[in-house]
Write a protein that holds these residues in place. Structure first.
Motif, PDB file in Angstrom:
ATOM      1  N   GLN A 159      37.840  42.844  34.660  1.00  0.00           N
ATOM      2  CA  GLN A 159      37.154  44.107  34.420  1.00  0.00           C
ATOM      3  C   GLN A 159      35.638  43.950  34.557  1.00  0.00           C
ATOM      4  N   VAL A 174      45.702  46.691  36.794  1.00  0.00           N
ATOM      5  CA  VAL A 174      46.929  47.481  36.715  1.00  0.00           C
ATOM      6  C   VAL A 174      47.952  46.690  35.905  1.00  0.00           C
ATOM      7  N   TYR A 229      36.846  44.809  38.885  1.00  0.00           N
ATOM      8  CA  TYR A 229      38.214  45.024  39.352  1.00  0.00           C
ATOM      9  C   TYR A 229      38.946  45.981  38.417  1.00  0.00           C
ATOM     10  N   GLU A 230      39.741  46.841  39.012  1.00  0.00           N
ATOM     11  CA  GLU A 230      40.622  47.693  38.222  1.00  0.00           C
ATOM     12  C   GLU A 230      41.899  46.915  37.928  1.00  0.00           C
ATOM     13  N   THR A 254      35.226  45.088  45.762  1.00  0.00           N
ATOM     14  CA  THR A 254      36.021  45.012  44.544  1.00  0.00           C
ATOM     15  C   THR A 254      37.342  45.721  44.780  1.00  0.00           C
ATOM     16  N   LYS A 265      41.762  45.810  43.157  1.00  0.00           N
ATOM     17  CA  LYS A 265      42.631  45.951  42.003  1.00  0.00           C
ATOM     18  C   LYS A 265      43.418  44.664  41.810  1.00  0.00           C
TER      19      LYS A 265
END
Length: 473
Positions: free
Chosen positions: A215, A222, A219-220, A197, A199
């Motif tokens: 999400q 940004v 995944y983060e 995983t 970003k």
């Protein structure tokens, strides 16, 4: 042993054994009959109710099979221990915040929510013809009951590839296409194709369905600021990012069209990293009302770092749930290894119906017709809004099925939405499109006004009603 107070109705359409079953079950779930309590024998109850013993036997047997009663040989029927447990699932119990529940609201008279399509101009006869042909062909070839190809039917992928090249300049082969039930499914699958995983950079504001999908798969996200040209490539953090998710041809919800310079900056960002990819969501490029269609980012890229995402939800109908993903060549084998065992999420009949709709020319004719219909609605709404003193600025004109309108009214977006509901109108504020509602407080409210499903008469009335609710409270 309590006496069973059962009153039978001989004139209803419900059988006698069902009435007995229902009475006893209700007494058990309400607690009137307690755990371990013995019921009258079938013979005794039949005598009391003046019905045949077989009728009572049938009711008791059903209650035993469902677990309400326990039959003990030579002793009789006893109530099982379920009353207190049953209370936990009683309908009508108060829902806790955050629970999944359907919220029913009256259908608004003026539905200005984005994402609505016109249901009057659809080519129903052509669609019906294509559906019949698809069904007959699958039946004749003895493929009707067979599972389809995991990537989607080859004939449909071939038709989509040809259409994308002709209409959007997308360069791909059928082997690079994956058909799936909606963009969210395809994004979930895409996230699973990578080793870990990571970003993803997203415009802010953005399409929250995609935001929540990323999400949910770990995944983060940004949030990257936008300017008049879209996502600011220079402000993408220099961190370990996997994807940059953008809508360069018509950004949702603002409607920004990303110019060539900014597109090249994004491609340059992707080139700098070994595992960086741009996801180009081209959700409604078919509907542009001024100038030529905007070329796809994938079509101008020479890097094979753009993953192209499209859908038929806006161009045909939302209910068919057919979207498509164009993978760069180097990711095709990754897809087959990681996700190639997934069964297709779209029925073969529906896929082949769309395939015939495209190949027989109905899709192009439908788009030309609807482009004219939506242009008429778009131009009318734009003209009406420009005449209003309470309109400060209009974003995203000349494309898509909605506009973002900045209001000069001294209200917040939430206040505008609540007032509009009182007047039978549904509108959405821009703040609802920011990740976690991060839009800064203050400033003028920006409302999204979708016009796809409304008639021209409803658009005229709706704009007047919106003006009244802004002034009248």
């Amino acid at each position: 042993m309590n006496e069973l107070l059962i009153s039978l109705d001989l004139h209803t359409g419900t059988s006698l054994y069902e009435q007995i079953y229902t009475y006893i079950r209700k007494d058990i779930t309400s607690g009137r009959l307690s755990c371990g309590e013995r019921l009258p024998s079938a013979r005794l109850l039949a005598s009391q109710l003046q019905v045949s013993r077989s009728t009572v036997d049938a009711a008791y047997a059903q209650l035993v099979s469902e677990g309400y009663l326990q039959a003990k040989r030579g002793s009789g029927y006893y109530v099982c221990e379920i009353g207190s447990l049953y209370d936990l699932t009683q309908p009508g119990a108060e829902q806790q915040p955050g629970s999944m529940q359907k919220i029913c609201r009256p259908q608004p008279k003026y539905n200005f929510l984005p994402g609505q399509v016109d249901d009057q101009g659809f080519a129903y006869n052509a669609w019906r013809k294509c559906a019949k042909e698809a069904l007959l062909d699958l039946e004749t070839s003895r493929q009707l009951l067979q599972a389809g190809h995991p990537q989607g039917e080859y004939e449909l992928r071939e038709a989509v590839a040809a259409y994308l090249y002709q209409a959007r300049g997308v360069r791909c082969q059928p082997r690079q296409l994956v058909i799936g039930a909606g963009n969210e499914y395809l994004l979930q699958m895409l996230g699973q194709m990578f080793e870990r995983t990571g970003k993803v950079a997203m415009e802010s504001p953005t399409y929250l369905q995609a935001y929540h999908t990323f999400q949910n798969i770990g995944y983060e996200v940004v949030a990257v600021p936008m300017d008049a040209d879209g996502m600011v490539a220079a402000k993408i953090p220099d961190t370990d990012l996997t994807f940059a998710y953008v809508m360069p041809s018509h950004q949702f919800p603002i409607g920004t069209v990303m110019p060539l310079k900014r597109r090249l900056e994004l491609l340059s960002w992707a080139k700098e990293g070994e595992q960086r990819y741009i996801i180009e969501d081209d959700h409604d490029s078919e509907f542009r009302y001024k100038g030529r269609p905007i070329p796809s980012l994938q079509g101008i890229s020479q890097l094979d770092r753009v993953i192209y995402l499209g859908t038929f939800s806006n161009s045909i109908m939302p209910s068919i749930r057919i979207s498509y993903l164009v993978l760069p060549p180097q990711l095709v084998e990754v897809y087959k290894r990681k996700c190639g065992f997934y069964a297709s999420t779209v029925s073969r009949i529906q896929q082949m119906t769309v395939c015939r709709f495209i190949k027989q020319g109905y899709f192009e004719r439908h788009l030309n017709k609807m482009r004219g219909v939506y242009k008429g609605k778009h131009d009318l709404l734009l003209q009406l809004l420009k005449e209003k003193k309470w309109v400060y600025r209009i974003y995203g004109g000349h494309a898509g099925l909605h506009m973002a309108v900045e209001l000069d009214c001294g209200l917040t977006e939430e206040e505008v939405s609540k007032r509009a509901q009182k007047y039978g109108m549904c509108v959405q504020g821009l703040a609802e499109c920011y990740p976690a509602g991060r839009r800064e407080r203050g400033g003028r409210p920006v409302m999204l006004l979708g016009f796809g499903r409304l008639s021209e008469g409803e658009i005229r009335e709706g704009v007047e009603v919106l003006g009244k609710c802004l002034q009248g409270g």
